[in-house]
Design a protein around this motif. Structure first.
Motif, PDB file in Angstrom:
ATOM      1  N   GLY A  69      35.331  25.443  -7.142  1.00 16.15           N
ATOM      2  CA  GLY A  69      36.182  25.237  -8.305  1.00 16.15           C
ATOM      3  C   GLY A  69      37.564  24.704  -7.983  1.00 16.15           C
ATOM      4  N   ILE A  70      37.694  24.023  -6.854  1.00 20.91           N
ATOM      5  CA  ILE A  70      38.982  23.468  -6.432  1.00 20.91           C
ATOM      6  C   ILE A  70      39.053  21.992  -6.829  1.00 20.91           C
ATOM      7  CG2 ILE A  70      40.405  22.928  -4.412  1.00 20.91           C
ATOM      8  CD1 ILE A  70      38.949  25.408  -3.086  1.00 20.91           C
ATOM      9  N   LEU A  71      40.180  21.586  -7.398  1.00 23.05           N
ATOM     10  CA  LEU A  71      40.386  20.196  -7.802  1.00 23.05           C
ATOM     11  C   LEU A  71      40.335  19.282  -6.584  1.00 23.05           C
ATOM     12  CD1 LEU A  71      41.238  18.064  -9.961  1.00 23.05           C
ATOM     13  CD2 LEU A  71      43.623  18.645  -9.384  1.00 23.05           C
ATOM     14  N   THR A  72      39.575  18.177  -6.704  1.00 20.55           N
ATOM     15  CA  THR A  72      39.487  17.217  -5.605  1.00 20.55           C
ATOM     16  C   THR A  72      39.850  15.822  -6.078  1.00 20.55           C
ATOM     17  OG1 THR A  72      37.128  16.818  -6.021  1.00 20.55           O
ATOM     18  CG2 THR A  72      37.683  18.520  -4.403  1.00 20.55           C
ATOM     19  N   GLY A  73      40.562  15.111  -5.232  1.00 22.69           N
ATOM     20  CA  GLY A  73      40.876  13.705  -5.462  1.00 22.69           C
ATOM     21  C   GLY A  73      40.622  12.943  -4.184  1.00 22.69           C
ATOM     22  N   CYS A  74      40.648  11.626  -4.257  1.00 25.16           N
ATOM     23  CA  CYS A  74      40.481  10.847  -3.036  1.00 25.16           C
ATOM     24  C   CYS A  74      41.177   9.502  -3.165  1.00 25.16           C
ATOM     25  CB  CYS A  74      39.007  10.650  -2.683  1.00 25.16           C
ATOM     26  SG  CYS A  74      38.140   9.440  -3.707  1.00 25.16           S
ATOM     27  N   ILE A  75      41.493   8.927  -2.012  1.00 26.30           N
ATOM     28  CA  ILE A  75      42.065   7.579  -1.931  1.00 26.30           C
ATOM     29  C   ILE A  75      41.190   6.787  -0.978  1.00 26.30           C
ATOM     30  CG2 ILE A  75      44.113   6.205  -1.368  1.00 26.30           C
ATOM     31  CD1 ILE A  75      45.758   8.822  -1.643  1.00 26.30           C
ATOM     32  N   THR A  76      40.585   5.731  -1.487  1.00 27.49           N
ATOM     33  CA  THR A  76      39.684   4.922  -0.674  1.00 27.49           C
ATOM     34  C   THR A  76      39.853   3.446  -0.999  1.00 27.49           C
ATOM     35  OG1 THR A  76      37.365   4.532  -0.087  1.00 27.49           O
ATOM     36  CG2 THR A  76      37.816   5.198  -2.350  1.00 27.49           C
ATOM     37  N   SER A  77      39.358   2.592  -0.110  1.00 21.66           N
ATOM     38  CA  SER A  77      39.461   1.145  -0.322  1.00 21.66           C
ATOM     39  C   SER A  77      38.113   0.501  -0.612  1.00 21.66           C
ATOM     40  CB  SER A  77      40.087   0.488   0.918  1.00 21.66           C
ATOM     41  OG  SER A  77      41.391   0.950   1.132  1.00 21.66           O
ATOM     42  N   ASN A  78      37.106   1.328  -0.853  1.00 23.92           N
ATOM     43  CA  ASN A  78      35.776   0.829  -1.208  1.00 23.92           C
ATOM     44  C   ASN A  78      35.334   1.452  -2.525  1.00 23.92           C
ATOM     45  OD1 ASN A  78      35.129  -0.868   1.065  1.00 23.92           O
ATOM     46  ND2 ASN A  78      34.910   0.978   2.304  1.00 23.92           N
ATOM     47  N   PRO A  79      34.731   0.697  -3.411  1.00 21.16           N
ATOM     48  CA  PRO A  79      34.258   1.264  -4.678  1.00 21.16           C
ATOM     49  C   PRO A  79      32.948   2.011  -4.507  1.00 21.16           C
ATOM     50  CG  PRO A  79      33.752  -1.082  -4.592  1.00 21.16           C
ATOM     51  CD  PRO A  79      34.522  -0.764  -3.334  1.00 21.16           C
ATOM     52  N   ASN A  80      32.790   3.061  -5.310  1.00 16.52           N
ATOM     53  CA  ASN A  80      31.523   3.802  -5.379  1.00 16.52           C
ATOM     54  C   ASN A  80      31.102   4.423  -4.043  1.00 16.52           C
ATOM     55  OD1 ASN A  80      31.218   2.775  -8.118  1.00 16.52           O
ATOM     56  ND2 ASN A  80      30.645   0.842  -7.158  1.00 16.52           N
ATOM     57  N   SER A  81      32.074   4.954  -3.323  1.00 21.00           N
ATOM     58  CA  SER A  81      31.805   5.503  -2.000  1.00 21.00           C
ATOM     59  C   SER A  81      31.274   6.926  -2.092  1.00 21.00           C
ATOM     60  CB  SER A  81      33.084   5.493  -1.169  1.00 21.00           C
ATOM     61  OG  SER A  81      34.023   6.419  -1.694  1.00 21.00           O
ATOM     62  N   PRO A  82      30.661   7.431  -1.019  1.00 19.52           N
ATOM     63  CA  PRO A  82      30.234   8.838  -0.982  1.00 19.52           C
ATOM     64  C   PRO A  82      31.409   9.802  -1.183  1.00 19.52           C
ATOM     65  CG  PRO A  82      29.173   7.603   0.773  1.00 19.52           C
ATOM     66  CD  PRO A  82      30.190   6.686   0.169  1.00 19.52           C
ATOM     67  N   MET A  83      32.585   9.448  -0.690  1.00 19.77           N
ATOM     68  CA  MET A  83      33.745  10.312  -0.871  1.00 19.77           C
ATOM     69  C   MET A  83      34.157  10.365  -2.342  1.00 19.77           C
ATOM     70  SD  MET A  83      37.433  10.276   1.105  1.00 19.77           S
ATOM     71  CE  MET A  83      38.096   8.837   0.260  1.00 19.77           C
ATOM     72  N   ALA A  84      34.125   9.231  -3.010  1.00 18.14           N
ATOM     73  CA  ALA A  84      34.482   9.196  -4.431  1.00 18.14           C
ATOM     74  C   ALA A  84      33.533  10.054  -5.258  1.00 18.14           C
ATOM     75  CB  ALA A  84      34.479   7.760  -4.938  1.00 18.14           C
ATOM     76  N   ALA A  85      32.274  10.143  -4.828  1.00 15.51           N
ATOM     77  CA  ALA A  85      31.284  10.948  -5.542  1.00 15.51           C
ATOM     78  C   ALA A  85      31.620  12.431  -5.496  1.00 15.51           C
ATOM     79  CB  ALA A  85      29.894  10.702  -4.969  1.00 15.51           C
ATOM     80  N   GLU A  86      32.440  12.841  -4.527  1.00 10.29           N
ATOM     81  CA  GLU A  86      32.832  14.247  -4.400  1.00 10.29           C
ATOM     82  C   GLU A  86      34.201  14.517  -5.021  1.00 10.29           C
ATOM     83  OE1 GLU A  86      30.816  16.403  -3.490  1.00 10.29           O
ATOM     84  OE2 GLU A  86      29.275  15.277  -2.404  1.00 10.29           O
ATOM     85  N   ALA A  87      34.784  13.519  -5.670  1.00  7.63           N
ATOM     86  CA  ALA A  87      36.132  13.658  -6.213  1.00  7.63           C
ATOM     87  C   ALA A  87      36.109  13.839  -7.725  1.00  7.63           C
ATOM     88  CB  ALA A  87      36.966  12.426  -5.856  1.00  7.63           C
ATOM     89  N   ASP A  88      36.916  14.773  -8.206  1.00  2.00           N
ATOM     90  CA  ASP A  88      37.130  14.869  -9.657  1.00  2.00           C
ATOM     91  C   ASP A  88      37.889  13.653 -10.151  1.00  2.00           C
ATOM     92  OD1 ASP A  88      35.997  17.527 -10.143  1.00  2.00           O
ATOM     93  OD2 ASP A  88      37.643  18.244  -8.876  1.00  2.00           O
ATOM     94  N   VAL A  89      38.808  13.158  -9.325  1.00  2.00           N
ATOM     95  CA  VAL A  89      39.542  11.934  -9.645  1.00  2.00           C
ATOM     96  C   VAL A  89      39.518  11.033  -8.415  1.00  2.00           C
ATOM     97  CG1 VAL A  89      41.715  10.924 -10.409  1.00  2.00           C
ATOM     98  CG2 VAL A  89      41.085  13.225 -11.173  1.00  2.00           C
ATOM     99  N   ALA A  90      38.850   9.896  -8.526  1.00  3.65           N
ATOM    100  CA  ALA A  90      38.735   8.956  -7.405  1.00  3.65           C
ATOM    101  C   ALA A  90      39.715   7.806  -7.594  1.00  3.65           C
ATOM    102  CB  ALA A  90      37.313   8.418  -7.306  1.00  3.65           C
TER     103      ALA A  90
END
Length: 278
Positions: free
Chosen positions: A156-177
């Motif tokens: 239940g922890i808020l997650t965000g990410c910063i990436t330079s590729n669209p639709n990445s596996p990391m973005a899939a784990e982010a509440d806000v990508a």
């Protein structure tokens, strides 16, 4: 949608070794011009993330930046600048890098490939649902970051990410990508260049906006900065002079007595309102 690693695509330039110094510099600069536009397109996502972070931090939550290599170093850098700039405790914004402090200066073999270590690093800080985890990875595929974000979300922890590729596996784990698409690097795959610069810009935007929201800035001034050198004492003294009818010497003494511009100004004004008229 298919996941395409734009960060690994060939450079738009070739035969770099045959170019003059001037040509190389101009071409790198031409690519760098693309970064601000790419960051601008992500402002709605940055806004969404900051608006969710602020109430959490106001309730005692913390911000954890997590990354490997360049991305991890940039997270640690931004976190380390919060205490001196805004006078915040060092445990409010925390940068974690795969491989620990050794990895700040030297590569640590296979550190970023461990899917479990990121969460273990967070557990060492007694992470809880008031906190926020922001993964940073140009590729969007770093296992150390993805594993931590996945488990954080399960708790239940808020997650965000910063990436330079669209639709990445990391973005899939982010509440806000936050997907900042700067295109191929000047040197193919060298994400320390445009991707790294864009990451630093976004981290600046996130942390500065949060600190302003917490009242750590007044007007446009760093009224809570740490007085760690003569330059900052002088800057703080001049800030006080702009607010109060004091000489430079009086303002400096007041600043050194209270330790911050904000505390000094508030103390002086409180004293003036409580001093009885004669």
């Amino acid at each position: 949608m298919d996941f395409i690693k734009i960060t690994e695509q060939p450079s738009l330039y070739n035969d770099l070794e045959s170019k003059s110094v001037e040509e190389i510099l101009k071409e790198i600069n031409a690519e760098d011009h693309k970064i601000a536009d790419a960051v601008h397109k992500t402002i709605p996502q940055i806004e969404k993330l900051v608006e969710q972070i602020l109430p959490r931090v106001k309730e005692g939550g913390r911000i954890f930046y997590m990354g490997a290599g360049t991305s991890g170093r940039l997270g640690v850098l931004d976190a380390s600048e919060i205490p001196p700039t805004f006078g915040m405790p060092s445990n409010v914004v925390i940068g974690l890098i795969a491989g620990g402090e050794t990895a700040l200066r030297n590569p640590v073999e296979n550190a970023e490939d461990n899917t479990e270590q990121g969460w273990q690093d967070l557990l060492a800080y007694s992470i809880n649902p008031k906190d926020t985890v922001i993964g940073i990875a140009a590729s969007g595929t770093t296992p150390y970051v993805i594993g931590a974000m996945h488990t954080a979300r399960e708790h239940g922890i808020l997650t965000g990410c910063i990436t330079s590729n669209p639709n990445s596996p990391m973005a899939a784990e982010a509440d806000v990508a936050i997907e900042m698409i700067v295109g191929p690097e000047y040197v193919t795959g060298s994400s320390r260049m445009k991707s790294g610069t864009g990451q630093k810009m976004i981290l600046n935007m996130i942390s500065t906006t949060v600190m302003i929201g917490l009242g750590r800035v007044k007007g446009n001034k760093m009224v809570n900065m740490q007085l760690s050198n003569h330059k900052l004492v002088d800057r703080g003294t001049r800030m006080i002079i702009e607010e109060l009818p004091l000489s430079y010497e009086e303002a400096e003494a007041l600043l050194l007595q209270y330790g911050s511009v904000k505390e000094a100004v508030e103390a002086y004004r409180n004293q003036q309102t409580t001093t009885p008229l004669t």
